[in-house]
Design an enzyme around this catalytic site. Structure first.
Site, PDB file in Angstrom:
ATOM      1  CE1 TYR A   1      45.718  55.702  45.085  1.00  0.00           C
ATOM      2  CE2 TYR A   1      46.658  57.817  45.718  1.00  0.00           C
ATOM      3  CZ  TYR A   1      45.604  56.924  45.716  1.00  0.00           C
ATOM      4  OH  TYR A   1      44.427  57.251  46.354  1.00  0.00           O
TER       5      TYR A   1
ATOM      6  CD  GLU B   1      42.625  57.579  51.390  1.00  0.00           C
ATOM      7  OE1 GLU B   1      43.262  58.118  52.320  1.00  0.00           O
ATOM      8  OE2 GLU B   1      42.934  57.748  50.198  1.00  0.00           O
TER       9      GLU B   1
ATOM     10  CD1 TRP C   1      49.377  57.335  48.888  1.00  0.00           C
ATOM     11  CD2 TRP C   1      47.935  56.613  50.425  1.00  0.00           C
ATOM     12  NE1 TRP C   1      48.362  56.676  48.243  1.00  0.00           N
ATOM     13  CE2 TRP C   1      47.455  56.218  49.161  1.00  0.00           C
ATOM     14  CE3 TRP C   1      47.190  56.263  51.549  1.00  0.00           C
ATOM     15  CZ2 TRP C   1      46.281  55.501  48.984  1.00  0.00           C
ATOM     16  CZ3 TRP C   1      46.017  55.543  51.371  1.00  0.00           C
ATOM     17  CH2 TRP C   1      45.573  55.173  50.116  1.00  0.00           C
TER      18      TRP C   1
END
Length: 186
Positions: free
Chosen positions: A22, A44, A52
């Site tokens: 990522y 998000e 995350w």
């Protein structure tokens, strides 16, 4: 703290690889496809209160559950679709977050009608300070607190801060001309 510095901690190899992919190929790079921009916003929003890493592990499940982030399809979701999402163990089953995705898709359709695209709406309002962006997002979208707005805008190249200048990925991001850099150069 920039993401580059945050991932340097002692993590198990699989977690580090998940974050590295990522970090190296997505974080901070501009996105020019409205569905992908919206997908990043969905991710998000769903990250709120979670790691995350959890979201990255579930990204493919989110894509599948949310029609590959197709704004038009999500905006037309019915009550049955809401229940399907709330019963899908592959995603975050939070009613507020599910409702936010559907309502935000409807809002983005309106922004596309008015501005031509979600991206053009963002560009129309650029540059803003984080506080100004937060006010705009709070007025426009559901479930978009300060950290969500900050990460969304950093991760898509509208705000500076995704990578430290000493991070090798920083130069790669600059090659893609993030909007924050254009503003910085005046």
């Amino acid at each position: 703290m920039s993401y580059c510095l945050a991932i340097e901690g002692m993590q198990p190899e699989s977690r580090k690889e998940l974050h590295k992919n990522y970090h190296d190929y997505y974080y901070g790079f501009p996105i020019h496809d409205d569905n992908e921009l919206f997908g990043r916003l969905i991710l998000e929003i769903n990250q709120a209160g979670l790691s995350w890493e959890t979201i990255l592990k579930k990204e493919e499940s989110f894509r599948k559950a949310y029609s590959n982030f197709n704004i038009r399809e999500i905006a037309s979701y019915t009550e049955e679709d809401r229940e399907r999402l709330l019963n899908d163990p592959g995603i975050i089953r939070n009613r507020l977050k599910v409702n936010a995705a559907i309502e935000n898709a409807k809002t983005i359709l309106q922004l596309q009608d008015e501005f031509g695209s979600f991206e053009k709406w963002l560009e129309h309002h650029h540059p803003k300070t984080l506080q100004e962006w937060m006010k705009l997002f709070k007025k426009t979208f559901k479930f978009t607190g300060g950290e969500i707005v900050n990460e969304f805008l950093m991760s898509t190249g509208y705000l500076k801060g995704a990578h430290h200048e000493t991070c090798p990925v920083h130069a790669k991001v600059l090659e893609h001309k993030p909007l924050w850099k254009e503003t910085e150069e005046g």
